[in-house]
Write a protein that holds these residues in place. Structure first.
Motif, PDB file in Angstrom:
ATOM      1  N   VAL A   1     -24.851 -26.769 -28.320  1.00 15.22           N
ATOM      2  CA  VAL A   1     -24.379 -25.640 -27.511  1.00 15.22           C
ATOM      3  C   VAL A   1     -24.337 -26.015 -26.033  1.00 15.22           C
ATOM      4  CG1 VAL A   1     -24.995 -23.353 -26.679  1.00 15.22           C
ATOM      5  CG2 VAL A   1     -25.057 -23.843 -29.112  1.00 15.22           C
ATOM      6  N   ILE A   2     -25.396 -26.672 -25.584  1.00 10.33           N
ATOM      7  CA  ILE A   2     -25.455 -27.050 -24.170  1.00 10.33           C
ATOM      8  C   ILE A   2     -24.230 -27.871 -23.791  1.00 10.33           C
ATOM      9  CG2 ILE A   2     -26.671 -28.490 -22.488  1.00 10.33           C
ATOM     10  CD1 ILE A   2     -29.260 -27.762 -23.968  1.00 10.33           C
ATOM     11  N   VAL A   3     -24.006 -28.940 -24.551  1.00  9.55           N
ATOM     12  CA  VAL A   3     -22.916 -29.844 -24.188  1.00  9.55           C
ATOM     13  C   VAL A   3     -21.569 -29.143 -24.353  1.00  9.55           C
ATOM     14  CG1 VAL A   3     -21.781 -32.018 -24.723  1.00  9.55           C
ATOM     15  CG2 VAL A   3     -24.258 -31.872 -24.789  1.00  9.55           C
ATOM     16  N   PHE A   4     -21.413 -28.434 -25.481  1.00 12.19           N
ATOM     17  CA  PHE A   4     -20.129 -27.809 -25.755  1.00 12.19           C
ATOM     18  C   PHE A   4     -19.806 -26.737 -24.717  1.00 12.19           C
ATOM     19  CE2 PHE A   4     -17.445 -24.751 -28.133  1.00 12.19           C
ATOM     20  CZ  PHE A   4     -16.382 -25.599 -28.366  1.00 12.19           C
ATOM     21  N   ALA A   5     -20.788 -25.879 -24.437  1.00 10.11           N
ATOM     22  CA  ALA A   5     -20.538 -24.798 -23.485  1.00 10.11           C
ATOM     23  C   ALA A   5     -20.262 -25.366 -22.103  1.00 10.11           C
ATOM     24  CB  ALA A   5     -21.736 -23.853 -23.443  1.00 10.11           C
ATOM     25  N   ALA A   6     -21.046 -26.352 -21.701  1.00 10.36           N
ATOM     26  CA  ALA A   6     -20.838 -26.928 -20.377  1.00 10.36           C
ATOM     27  C   ALA A   6     -19.468 -27.591 -20.305  1.00 10.36           C
ATOM     28  CB  ALA A   6     -21.939 -27.931 -20.066  1.00 10.36           C
ATOM     29  N   ALA A   7     -19.073 -28.254 -21.400  1.00  7.42           N
ATOM     30  CA  ALA A   7     -17.775 -28.923 -21.402  1.00  7.42           C
ATOM     31  C   ALA A   7     -16.656 -27.893 -21.314  1.00  7.42           C
ATOM     32  CB  ALA A   7     -17.619 -29.755 -22.670  1.00  7.42           C
ATOM     33  N   CYS A   8     -16.882 -26.712 -21.906  1.00  4.09           N
ATOM     34  CA  CYS A   8     -15.831 -25.699 -21.888  1.00  4.09           C
ATOM     35  C   CYS A   8     -15.633 -25.122 -20.504  1.00  4.09           C
ATOM     36  CB  CYS A   8     -16.164 -24.577 -22.857  1.00  4.09           C
ATOM     37  SG  CYS A   8     -15.782 -24.991 -24.540  1.00  4.09           S
ATOM     38  N   TYR A   9     -16.719 -24.819 -19.816  1.00  4.02           N
ATOM     39  CA  TYR A   9     -16.469 -24.080 -18.582  1.00  4.02           C
ATOM     40  C   TYR A   9     -17.387 -24.407 -17.425  1.00  4.02           C
ATOM     41  CZ  TYR A   9     -20.366 -21.204 -19.900  1.00  4.02           C
ATOM     42  OH  TYR A   9     -21.607 -20.789 -20.228  1.00  4.02           O
ATOM     43  N   ALA A  10     -18.290 -25.350 -17.537  1.00  2.00           N
ATOM     44  CA  ALA A  10     -19.134 -25.665 -16.380  1.00  2.00           C
ATOM     45  C   ALA A  10     -18.881 -27.090 -15.928  1.00  2.00           C
ATOM     46  CB  ALA A  10     -20.608 -25.453 -16.719  1.00  2.00           C
ATOM     47  N   ARG A  11     -17.616 -27.472 -15.960  1.00  6.97           N
ATOM     48  CA  ARG A  11     -17.300 -28.839 -15.559  1.00  6.97           C
ATOM     49  C   ARG A  11     -17.542 -29.040 -14.090  1.00  6.97           C
ATOM     50  NH1 ARG A  11     -12.194 -31.195 -18.366  1.00  6.97           N
ATOM     51  NH2 ARG A  11     -12.854 -31.027 -20.521  1.00  6.97           N
ATOM     52  N   ARG A  12     -17.694 -30.323 -13.741  1.00  7.33           N
ATOM     53  CA  ARG A  12     -17.880 -30.628 -12.333  1.00  7.33           C
ATOM     54  C   ARG A  12     -16.597 -30.404 -11.580  1.00  7.33           C
ATOM     55  NH1 ARG A  12     -20.360 -36.416 -12.226  1.00  7.33           N
ATOM     56  NH2 ARG A  12     -19.265 -36.619 -14.176  1.00  7.33           N
TER      57      ARG A  12
ATOM     58  N   ASP B   1     -34.766 -25.980 -20.087  1.00  5.83           N
ATOM     59  CA  ASP B   1     -34.038 -24.844 -20.661  1.00  5.83           C
ATOM     60  C   ASP B   1     -33.596 -23.866 -19.581  1.00  5.83           C
ATOM     61  OD1 ASP B   1     -34.289 -25.890 -23.122  1.00  5.83           O
ATOM     62  OD2 ASP B   1     -35.669 -24.390 -23.923  1.00  5.83           O
ATOM     63  N   SER B   2     -34.463 -23.651 -18.592  1.00 11.86           N
ATOM     64  CA  SER B   2     -34.100 -22.677 -17.563  1.00 11.86           C
ATOM     65  C   SER B   2     -32.939 -23.203 -16.723  1.00 11.86           C
ATOM     66  CB  SER B   2     -35.305 -22.361 -16.677  1.00 11.86           C
ATOM     67  OG  SER B   2     -35.754 -23.526 -16.010  1.00 11.86           O
ATOM     68  N   ILE B   3     -32.928 -24.508 -16.482  1.00  9.75           N
ATOM     69  CA  ILE B   3     -31.792 -25.083 -15.746  1.00  9.75           C
ATOM     70  C   ILE B   3     -30.516 -24.879 -16.560  1.00  9.75           C
ATOM     71  CG2 ILE B   3     -30.748 -27.209 -14.889  1.00  9.75           C
ATOM     72  CD1 ILE B   3     -33.588 -28.224 -14.349  1.00  9.75           C
ATOM     73  N   VAL B   4     -30.620 -25.154 -17.852  1.00 12.89           N
ATOM     74  CA  VAL B   4     -29.449 -25.010 -18.704  1.00 12.89           C
ATOM     75  C   VAL B   4     -28.961 -23.555 -18.707  1.00 12.89           C
ATOM     76  CG1 VAL B   4     -28.639 -25.121 -21.072  1.00 12.89           C
ATOM     77  CG2 VAL B   4     -30.017 -26.978 -20.150  1.00 12.89           C
ATOM     78  N   ALA B   5     -29.901 -22.611 -18.835  1.00 13.74           N
ATOM     79  CA  ALA B   5     -29.511 -21.202 -18.850  1.00 13.74           C
ATOM     80  C   ALA B   5     -28.795 -20.833 -17.558  1.00 13.74           C
ATOM     81  CB  ALA B   5     -30.739 -20.324 -19.052  1.00 13.74           C
ATOM     82  N   ALA B   6     -29.309 -21.312 -16.428  1.00 18.18           N
ATOM     83  CA  ALA B   6     -28.698 -20.975 -15.142  1.00 18.18           C
ATOM     84  C   ALA B   6     -27.310 -21.600 -15.029  1.00 18.18           C
ATOM     85  CB  ALA B   6     -29.587 -21.444 -13.994  1.00 18.18           C
ATOM     86  N   VAL B   7     -27.187 -22.848 -15.468  1.00 21.10           N
ATOM     87  CA  VAL B   7     -25.880 -23.517 -15.359  1.00 21.10           C
ATOM     88  C   VAL B   7     -24.874 -22.863 -16.311  1.00 21.10           C
ATOM     89  CG1 VAL B   7     -24.654 -25.676 -15.758  1.00 21.10           C
ATOM     90  CG2 VAL B   7     -26.826 -25.694 -14.562  1.00 21.10           C
ATOM     91  N   LEU B   8     -25.333 -22.577 -17.536  1.00 20.90           N
ATOM     92  CA  LEU B   8     -24.440 -21.887 -18.466  1.00 20.90           C
ATOM     93  C   LEU B   8     -24.036 -20.539 -17.894  1.00 20.90           C
ATOM     94  CD1 LEU B   8     -25.899 -22.512 -22.045  1.00 20.90           C
ATOM     95  CD2 LEU B   8     -24.179 -23.773 -20.785  1.00 20.90           C
ATOM     96  N   GLY B   9     -24.951 -19.915 -17.167  1.00 20.29           N
ATOM     97  CA  GLY B   9     -24.677 -18.607 -16.603  1.00 20.29           C
ATOM     98  C   GLY B   9     -23.768 -18.654 -15.399  1.00 20.29           C
ATOM     99  N   GLY B  10     -23.330 -19.839 -15.005  1.00 16.41           N
ATOM    100  CA  GLY B  10     -22.326 -19.919 -13.949  1.00 16.41           C
ATOM    101  C   GLY B  10     -22.852 -20.359 -12.597  1.00 16.41           C
ATOM    102  N   PHE B  11     -24.119 -20.750 -12.515  1.00 14.39           N
ATOM    103  CA  PHE B  11     -24.606 -21.257 -11.234  1.00 14.39           C
ATOM    104  C   PHE B  11     -24.190 -22.716 -11.080  1.00 14.39           C
ATOM    105  CE2 PHE B  11     -26.942 -17.443 -11.201  1.00 14.39           C
ATOM    106  CZ  PHE B  11     -27.312 -17.211  -9.898  1.00 14.39           C
ATOM    107  N   ALA B  12     -23.500 -23.011  -9.985  1.00  8.36           N
ATOM    108  CA  ALA B  12     -23.061 -24.381  -9.738  1.00  8.36           C
ATOM    109  C   ALA B  12     -24.251 -25.200  -9.277  1.00  8.36           C
ATOM    110  CB  ALA B  12     -21.974 -24.406  -8.689  1.00  8.36           C
ATOM    111  N   LEU B  13     -24.416 -26.415  -9.846  1.00 12.58           N
ATOM    112  CA  LEU B  13     -25.519 -27.267  -9.409  1.00 12.58           C
ATOM    113  C   LEU B  13     -25.345 -27.673  -7.949  1.00 12.58           C
ATOM    114  CD1 LEU B  13     -26.242 -29.571 -12.469  1.00 12.58           C
ATOM    115  CD2 LEU B  13     -27.760 -27.907 -11.455  1.00 12.58           C
ATOM    116  N   SER B  14     -24.130 -27.519  -7.420  1.00 13.84           N
ATOM    117  CA  SER B  14     -23.910 -27.849  -6.008  1.00 13.84           C
ATOM    118  C   SER B  14     -24.217 -26.667  -5.117  1.00 13.84           C
ATOM    119  CB  SER B  14     -22.468 -28.307  -5.812  1.00 13.84           C
ATOM    120  OG  SER B  14     -21.591 -27.385  -6.412  1.00 13.84           O
TER     121      SER B  14
END
Lengths: 499, 331, 327
Positions: free
Chosen positions: B320-331, B267-280
């Motif tokens: 939410v995870i998948v939808f939000a990431a698909a909307c704006y946290a794409r690779r 969950d914390s990884i998801v929160a950080a990624v949703l919050g705009g932190f790039a996994l790279s």
């Protein structure tokens, strides 16, 4: 053989190609030159089927063709070797060459032994000794390039397109590559050769086509034009003064020595090299790729720990350098790998230009955004960095502008020395002249410049003094009046006529 | 994951050279990727308000915040690790260990200093081990922190003999679950963690060094930054924040088992990624992480308010995870 | 500049062909297994009995199966963190739908296998078309599937007809049928990876997906394939677990999510993709099983077993890195 007519292609906001034309004959090496953004790569991609044109037609052997994808172009014998290799580092040489076209046994299974034998045959045809089972990631860049070429030969190519093949190799390796390209030409293969290094065009190519702003400018037989004419065609203006004027010989001799590196050793790569840098003077460091130039520069800057030797600067002698010490002593270092080592790509111009001088944009530990912004604005102005402002992420900028951003960063801190490793690699002609101008301006401020370059015209055109490295050692230095391309080559290779 | 599961740097035809004079400011997608999470948060709040008028009741809101705080604290630490191109799977284990520590004393408020110090020490040690494995042994962060997670879990089991049984000091329970008026008592803990972090990361030279190092470690090295210390420090901070979150969450639940914080690592990884932190690595801001935590918690809350079975909480979270990431946290 | 005589470009240094990195890795895991056996033999003579090895062989089955699917996604540079929830959901569905009725066994099992594959392909679609990091896609999918499993039932459910447990406990000549079948599946998948075009493409995609795309390889299809396979093997594992425990449980798979990655990386498949052999995964599963077995013999409490497992992972991945650097 290949004929391109009236090709146009637009991307959102940019007309990449308009009414482009190109004719390539079988058995010729055809140079394609132009500034970055002139449309060379788009044209290449259209010919290779990787992009579809908006308008225009292409014909092969007089028959009109329209590619459905890269595979179709490949099937027709068109093969591209991109600047960045399309290789799999953890697969073997043989697999890389035959990927997708493996030799099969009776069960239709991939026959690895037969594939390796076929790869060995191909390598032999190219005159390269490379074990087919070796992993490509372990090879030198030059060998990897040979794998790329071998890969092209599998399909019996009719047209081979090479995008800046010599950007990553030098000296003997370039000559070896050229020999093989001539061999292919003599077998009837058409070759489109893209390069920023104009002198290569004269030694290798038969005809040259110049493109500019997405448009065809001219096609000439190589014998009909000279270097200056080509540059004029590419830039679209008369470039009489490609390099800014150099320092007077007397000034060079009289200039104060600001950095003295003595007997630097670094494993097998640098074996006792000494160098002295003088205030306000551009010192060139020439030699082949792998001669130890970058390693020497890294050692002076502290990026690699030196095993022996000293660096004297600012009245102090250091046996151990680190980047922190170097920066404190006023040394700047523009790396040759601006994406991998230089810039924080996801961050903006402001963050990148102030990265080395955070102290000057902060009060105590606190950053001051206003000061940061004004410094970035000033840099964008002074270095003519094309961007929408300090908030422009560097990843979206062109190579030349990224390079200028990197130089701007170090211009803030290099009070005494600025080291530039291949400062114009992958940079178009316009940005090049800018970079040369910036180097001279910094020198005029009293900074000692050390420029590593693999391009002889650049070494000769820019340097007031030239050190030449060969296999880790430093056979000589050329003073004003001695600096010619021949002298540099003599020192860089084994046959030494001059001293 | 050291560029492993992450985007690869190599690629042909690098950045397209924009023609001079045509430099455009960031487009819609870029803005979306930066501020999308706030948009999501607002949309969710609106949905909640429309679907369930009881959403804005005082009780529901303070309860919601009580649930958000532990996740947001862990996610802040996780975000620091992600910023330096890492990943910390050991946070849940650290949380549970801290919660177990909190109930391992006599259960009086006088033990709280020892509890906090011991928990922080454990978190710091876990972070140190993670950091050393990643920096000095070049182990993939995924594995290094996975191993630390398992080891810590084993040690915890051995310590509690499988069934922790102890008393939570009353004050910790009040902090974790109590409200002061309508202000949740754990909110100050989050503020005490997040505000300094925002300040340091976005407003100081140290923070800038961390951001640049995260974006490109080699650049950091050539700029003379203490790269190794920065990376190890990020893991240690993550461990510490996980320990704090563990105490807060343990206090919320009061009854502590070996699995406090289970699922928080992901969950914390998801929160950080949703919050705009790039996994790279190298990009992100702390406020986004908190918004990301809020969105995750809201998803659960809405389900309860509109009277769906509790299982839909997890389902909606996944969507939410998948939808939000698909909307704006794409690779 | 004579065009006829070619000068070799680089110094041609003959390099002898040594054992491949994959082979060294397998040998290392094998050595670890042997070391554990030696310790076991010294500590207790019961350890060396054939039944004990037969038990270990049987016990490694579930982890090996789920790790096989995981290996394929990791080989392409991805990861599948939905396998745990998928196993949970599919296992309750399996036992719930069969519910002791032997006529239902075949249709339900086929349906479950198809369903698992489909869910996996759905993961792949998320990776390919939504262009979201696989970690996030599969995590989201995992949450959804776990929720659905709990909607279906919140307690162990269903039962199995007589004979269905032979999948997990059946033995021929003392050798576990399920274990042997699993080993055979590994051999088949390994052959597929090494001797077919698609198999090689999986490695190529993991090594450099950008390059694979430029070479016109079917990158998307391969990604769909590996996530589909991961879902398929999760379904196989679910059926196997139902056979072992006699009923499906809504949390049956929870521990497999991260555990499935362990044998993969211990066996030498790099998380960055494109490197390693799935025999390493199989050996990794055996290593973990025999380690647990030894610790049981030593009467080490389960708690400490976890510590040992964690330390083994740390050791294995650290050694791996050292090798990679030297070569």
């Amino acid at each position: 053989m290949l004929s391109v007519r009236h090709i146009s292609k637009a991307f959102p906001g940019v007309q990449a190609l308009s009414d482009m034309q190109l004719d390539v004959h079988a058995g010729e090496i055809h140079a394609l030159v132009g500034e970055n953004g002139a449309g060379k790569s788009t044209l290449t991609k259209i010919i290779a089927g990787a992009q579809a044109p908006d308008a225009g037609e292409m014909s092969l052997d007089g028959k009109p063709v329209r590619w459905t994808g890269p595979a179709a172009a490949k099937a027709a014998g068109i093969h591209v070797i991109y600047q960045e290799f399309v290789l799999f580092p953890h697969l073997s040489v043989a697999e890389n060459i035959f990927i997708g076209h493996y030799r099969r046994n009776r069960l239709r299974a991939v026959d690895h032994a037969a594939t390796e034998r076929a790869a060995a045959e191909l390598m032999a045809r190219l005159g390269v000794r490379l074990e087919p089972w070796r992993l490509v990631g372990e090879l030198t860049v030059a060998d990897q390039q040979m794998v790329e070429i071998a890969k092209a030969l599998v399909d019996r190519p009719r047209l081979l397109i090479l995008d800046e093949p010599t950007a990553v190799i030098a000296g003997q390796e370039v000559e070896a590559l050229f020999e093989r390209l001539r061999l292919l030409r003599d077998e009837g293969v058409a070759i489109i050769y893209i390069s920023h290094r104009l002198e290569e065009i004269f030694s290798l190519c038969d005809r040259v086509t110049v493109v500019k702003d997405g448009q065809w400018i001219a096609t000439h037989a190589v014998g009909e034009v000279d270097r200056d004419r080509l540059v004029t065609l590419m830039v679209g203006r008369d470039v009489t003064q490609f390099f800014p004027p150099r320092a007077d010989a007397a000034d060079v001799a009289a200039a104060e020595v600001v950095l003295q590196a003595s007997d630097i050793r670094l494993g097998r790569r640098v074996r006792g090299a000494s160098i002295e840098l003088r205030a306000g003077i551009v010192t060139g460091l020439a030699g082949m790729v792998g001669a130890g130039r970058s390693e020497l520069a890294m050692a002076i800057f502290g990026g690699l720990p030196m095993e022996a030797g000293t660096v004297a600067i600012g009245g102090r002698v250091f046996r151990r350098m680190t980047p922190a010490i170097a920066i404190r002593q006023g040394i700047g270092f523009v790396t040759e790998d601006r994406k991998g080592e230089g810039l924080a790509m996801l961050q903006d111009v402001a963050v990148n230009v102030t990265a080395a001088c955070l102290d000057s944009v902060s009060a105590g530990p606190m950053l001051q955004s206003a000061r940061e912004r004004s410094i970035a604005d000033a840099d964008i102005e002074a270095f003519r960095i094309a961007c929408f402002g300090p908030g422009n992420p560097v990843a979206t900028m062109s190579g030349g502008n990224q390079q200028k951003t990197l130089i701007a960063r170090w211009a803030h801190t290099c009070r005494s020395v600025l080291i530039l490793d291949e400062p114009t690699r992958g940079v178009d002609v316009g940005a090049r002249t800018e970079i040369y101008r910036i180097m001279r301006e910094l020198a005029a401020r009293g900074v000692a410049i050390l420029m590593i370059s693999s391009e002889l015209p650049e070494v000769v055109g820019m340097s007031d003094r030239v050190y030449v490295m060969r296999e880790g050692s430093m056979p000589g230095v050329l003073e004003p009046g001695q600096i010619t391309e021949e002298a540099v080559v003599d020192l860089a290779t084994h046959h030494r006529h001059a001293a | 994951m050291n560029g492993s599961l992450l985007a690869k740097a190599r690629g042909v035809g690098a950045a397209k050279a924009p023609l001079a004079g045509r430099i455009m400011p960031p487009g819609f997608t870029s803005l979306l990727s930066r501020y999308g999470i706030y948009l999501f948060m607002v949309v969710f709040l609106l949905v909640a308000a429309v679907a369930a008028p009881s959403f804005f009741s005082r009780g529901n809101l303070s309860n919601l915040v009580l649930q958000i705080v532990p996740l947001a604290i862990v996610a802040c630490g996780q975000a620091m690790v992600i910023l330096v191109r890492g990943l910390d799977l050991s946070v849940s284990s650290v949380m549970a260990t801290a919660a177990v520590v909190a109930t391992s004393f006599s259960g009086h408020d006088a033990d709280i200093p020892s509890i906090v110090l011991l928990s922080l020490a454990i978190g710091m040690c876990a972070g140190l081990v993670n950091g050393l494995l990643v920096v000095k042994r070049n182990v993939s962060p995924f594995l290094a922190t996975l191993a630390t997670m398992i080891v810590l879990q084993g040690l915890r089991f051995a310590w509690t003999h499988g069934a922790p049984s102890g008393l939570m000091p009353p004050l910790l329970h009040r902090i974790g679950a109590g409200t002061w008026g309508f202000i949740p008592m754990n909110l100050p803990v989050l503020l005490a963690v997040a505000l300094p972090l925002v300040l340091v990361l976005h407003r100081t030279t140290l923070g800038r060094r961390v951001v640049i190092t995260g974006g490109n470690p080699m650049t950091g090295r050539l700029l003379g930054y203490p790269v190794d210390a920065i990376v190890i420090g990020a893991y240690m901070l993550s461990g510490c924040l996980a320990a704090i979150a563990g105490i807060v969450l343990g206090g919320y639940a009061q009854i502590v088992d070996n699995w406090v914080g289970r699922g928080f690592e992901l969950d914390s990884i998801v929160a950080a990624v949703l919050g705009g932190f790039a996994l790279s690595g190298g990009r992100g801001n702390v406020a986004g992480v908190i918004a990301g935590s809020i969105v995750l918690a809201l998803a659960g809350n809405i389900v309860l308010l509109i009277g769906l079975p509790v299982q839909f909480q997890i389902i909606l979270k996944g969507v939410v995870i998948v939808f939000a990431a698909a909307c704006y946290a794409r690779r | 500049m004579s065009a006829t005589i070619l000068t070799p470009p680089a110094t041609p240094r003959r390099v002898r062909r040594g054992p491949s990195a994959d082979m060294l890795r397998l040998l290392m895991v094998l050595a670890l297994i042997l070391a554990i056996i030696v310790v076991g033999a010294v500590v207790t003579d019961r350890f060396m009995r054939p039944e004990n090895f037969a038990n270990v062989f049987e016990q490694a089955t579930d982890l090996a199966l789920v790790a096989l699917g995981q290996s394929l996604t990791v080989l392409t540079g991805g990861i599948d963190l939905s396998v745990g929830s998928m196993i949970s959901l599919l296992s309750v569905l399996t036992s719930g739908l069969i519910d002791g009725n032997s006529a239902m066994v075949l249709p339900v099992c086929l349906g479950i296998l198809a369903g698992g594959t489909l869910l996996g392909v759905l993961n792949g679609c998320g990776v390919v078309w939504l262009r979201v990091h696989p970690l996030i896609v599969t995590l989201g999918m995992g949450a959804i599937l776990q929720g659905v499993a709990l909607l279906y039932t919140r307690a162990p459910i269903g039962s199995i007809p007589d004979g269905f447990d032979s999948l997990a406990y059946g033995r021929v000549a003392g050798i576990s049928v399920g274990g042997a079948a699993t080993a055979l599946i590994f051999v088949l998948v390994a052959a597929f990876l090494r001797y077919t075009n698609t198999g090689r493409t999986i490695y190529a995609v993991g090594d450099d997906s950008q390059a694979a795309r430029l070479l016109g390889m079917p990158v998307r299809r391969v990604i769909l394939l590996v996530y589909g396979a991961s879902g398929f093997f999760a379904a196989v594992t679910a059926i196997y677990l139902v056979s072992r425990f006699g009923s499906g449980q809504p949390y049956a798979g929870a521990d497999y999510t991260l555990a499935s990655v362990t044998p993969v990386v211990v066996g030498g498949i790099a998380l960055s993709g494109g490197r390693g052999s799935i025999f390493g995964t199989l050996l990794g599963a055996y290593l973990l099983a025999i380690l647990n077995d030894l610790l049981n013999f030593l009467h080490v409490p389960t708690q400490i077993q976890l510590v040992a497992e964690g330390l083994i992972i740390m050791a294995a991945v650290s050694i791996h890195v050292e090798r990679g650097r030297r070569s």
